[in-house]
Design a protein around this motif. Structure first.
Motif, PDB file in Angstrom:
ATOM      1  N   ASN A   1       0.820  -1.215   0.000  1.00 22.21           N
ATOM      2  CA  ASN A   1       0.000   0.000   0.000  1.00 22.21           C
ATOM      3  C   ASN A   1       0.852   1.262   0.000  1.00 22.21           C
ATOM      4  N   THR A   2       1.988   1.219   0.691  1.00 20.98           N
ATOM      5  CA  THR A   2       2.906   2.355   0.678  1.00 20.98           C
ATOM      6  C   THR A   2       3.452   2.569  -0.726  1.00 20.98           C
ATOM      7  N   ILE A   3       3.795   1.487  -1.407  1.00 17.80           N
ATOM      8  CA  ILE A   3       4.299   1.594  -2.780  1.00 17.80           C
ATOM      9  C   ILE A   3       3.211   2.147  -3.690  1.00 17.80           C
ATOM     10  N   LYS A   4       1.976   1.707  -3.504  1.00 20.39           N
ATOM     11  CA  LYS A   4       0.872   2.238  -4.304  1.00 20.39           C
ATOM     12  C   LYS A   4       0.746   3.750  -4.131  1.00 20.39           C
ATOM     13  N   THR A   5       0.904   4.219  -2.897  1.00 20.01           N
ATOM     14  CA  THR A   5       0.823   5.655  -2.629  1.00 20.01           C
ATOM     15  C   THR A   5       1.949   6.404  -3.327  1.00 20.01           C
ATOM     16  N   HIS A   6       3.183   5.916  -3.173  1.00 17.27           N
ATOM     17  CA  HIS A   6       4.318   6.564  -3.837  1.00 17.27           C
ATOM     18  C   HIS A   6       4.144   6.535  -5.352  1.00 17.27           C
ATOM     19  N   ALA A   7       3.694   5.411  -5.872  1.00 19.96           N
ATOM     20  CA  ALA A   7       3.499   5.295  -7.321  1.00 19.96           C
ATOM     21  C   ALA A   7       2.431   6.272  -7.802  1.00 19.96           C
ATOM     22  N   ALA A   8       1.347   6.404  -7.048  1.00 25.07           N
ATOM     23  CA  ALA A   8       0.286   7.342  -7.440  1.00 25.07           C
ATOM     24  C   ALA A   8       0.818   8.767  -7.485  1.00 25.07           C
ATOM     25  N   HIS A   9       1.651   9.124  -6.514  1.00 26.94           N
ATOM     26  CA  HIS A   9       2.251  10.456  -6.521  1.00 26.94           C
ATOM     27  C   HIS A   9       3.171  10.628  -7.729  1.00 26.94           C
ATOM     28  N   CYS A  10       3.948   9.592  -8.024  1.00 29.17           N
ATOM     29  CA  CYS A  10       4.825   9.633  -9.201  1.00 29.17           C
ATOM     30  C   CYS A  10       4.001   9.823 -10.466  1.00 29.17           C
ATOM     31  N   PHE A  11       2.945   9.029 -10.607  1.00 31.54           N
ATOM     32  CA  PHE A  11       2.114   9.103 -11.805  1.00 31.54           C
ATOM     33  C   PHE A  11       1.553  10.512 -11.970  1.00 31.54           C
ATOM     34  N   GLY A  12       1.087  11.099 -10.868  1.00 31.31           N
ATOM     35  CA  GLY A  12       0.529  12.445 -10.930  1.00 31.31           C
ATOM     36  C   GLY A  12       1.560  13.486 -11.326  1.00 31.31           C
ATOM     37  N   LYS A  13       2.747  13.400 -10.750  1.00 22.30           N
ATOM     38  CA  LYS A  13       3.798  14.364 -11.062  1.00 22.30           C
ATOM     39  C   LYS A  13       4.316  14.213 -12.481  1.00 22.30           C
ATOM     40  N   VAL A  14       4.355  12.970 -12.950  1.00 24.51           N
ATOM     41  CA  VAL A  14       4.858  12.693 -14.293  1.00 24.51           C
ATOM     42  C   VAL A  14       3.780  12.976 -15.339  1.00 24.51           C
ATOM     43  N   GLY A  15       2.526  12.914 -14.921  1.00 26.01           N
ATOM     44  CA  GLY A  15       1.427  13.229 -15.827  1.00 26.01           C
ATOM     45  C   GLY A  15       0.997  12.076 -16.708  1.00 26.01           C
ATOM     46  N   VAL A  16       0.949  10.874 -16.134  1.00 24.79           N
ATOM     47  CA  VAL A  16       0.518   9.710 -16.902  1.00 24.79           C
ATOM     48  C   VAL A  16      -0.659   9.030 -16.224  1.00 24.79           C
ATOM     49  N   ARG A  17      -1.362   8.203 -16.995  1.00 24.77           N
ATOM     50  CA  ARG A  17      -2.405   7.359 -16.411  1.00 24.77           C
ATOM     51  C   ARG A  17      -1.741   6.434 -15.403  1.00 24.77           C
ATOM     52  N   PRO A  18      -2.482   6.048 -14.384  1.00 28.20           N
ATOM     53  CA  PRO A  18      -1.859   5.226 -13.347  1.00 28.20           C
ATOM     54  C   PRO A  18      -1.658   3.765 -13.751  1.00 28.20           C
ATOM     55  N   THR A  19      -0.744   3.553 -14.672  1.00 28.80           N
ATOM     56  CA  THR A  19      -0.334   2.196 -15.021  1.00 28.80           C
ATOM     57  C   THR A  19       1.187   2.150 -14.985  1.00 28.80           C
ATOM     58  N   TRP A  20       1.713   1.015 -14.634  1.00 30.73           N
ATOM     59  CA  TRP A  20       3.169   0.880 -14.517  1.00 30.73           C
ATOM     60  C   TRP A  20       3.854   1.095 -15.856  1.00 30.73           C
ATOM     61  N   SER A  21       3.273   0.564 -16.925  1.00 28.79           N
ATOM     62  CA  SER A  21       3.955   0.670 -18.223  1.00 28.79           C
ATOM     63  C   SER A  21       3.964   2.101 -18.734  1.00 28.79           C
ATOM     64  N   SER A  22       2.880   2.844 -18.533  1.00 27.12           N
ATOM     65  CA  SER A  22       2.867   4.229 -19.006  1.00 27.12           C
ATOM     66  C   SER A  22       3.833   5.083 -18.196  1.00 27.12           C
ATOM     67  N   ALA A  23       3.928   4.834 -16.907  1.00 27.85           N
ATOM     68  CA  ALA A  23       4.878   5.578 -16.081  1.00 27.85           C
ATOM     69  C   ALA A  23       6.305   5.263 -16.492  1.00 27.85           C
ATOM     70  N   ARG A  24       6.577   3.990 -16.719  1.00 24.66           N
ATOM     71  CA  ARG A  24       7.912   3.577 -17.136  1.00 24.66           C
ATOM     72  C   ARG A  24       8.312   4.295 -18.421  1.00 24.66           C
ATOM     73  N   HIS A  25       7.391   4.337 -19.376  1.00 23.26           N
ATOM     74  CA  HIS A  25       7.684   5.002 -20.650  1.00 23.26           C
ATOM     75  C   HIS A  25       7.955   6.489 -20.432  1.00 23.26           C
TER      76      HIS A  25
END
Length: 63
Positions: A33-57
Motif C-alpha cells: 500500500n505504501t508503494i501504491k501511494t508513492h506510485a500514485a504520486h509519481c504518476f501524478g507528477k509525471v502526468g501519466v495514467r496510473p499504469t506501470w507501463s505508461s509511467a515507465r515510458h
C-alpha cells in the motif's frame, strides 16, 4: 525533472526497471500500500495514467 521525493525516486527507478509492486515493497521494506501511494504520486507528477507501463515510458523516454 519531475520534482520527485527520495522515496518516489526509488519507486520510480524500480518501476522503470520493470519490478512489480510486491517486489518493490519487499526490496524497500514497506507495505504494497505504501508503494501504491508513492506510485500514485509519481504518476501524478509525471502526468501519466496510473499504469506501470505508461509511467515507465514517461519516466525514461523524456516525453
Amino acid at each position: 525533472m519531475f520534482d520527485l521525493t527520495g522515496a518516489e525516486t526509488r519507486v520510480a527507478a524500480l518501476i522503470g526497471s520493470g519490478t512489480n509492486l510486491h517486489d518493490i515493497a519487499r526490496a524497500l521494506g514497506v507495505s504494497p500500500n505504501t508503494i501504491k501511494t508513492h506510485a500514485a504520486h509519481c504518476f501524478g507528477k509525471v502526468g501519466v495514467r496510473p499504469t506501470w507501463s505508461s509511467a515507465r515510458h514517461r519516466l525514461y523516454s523524456g516525453d
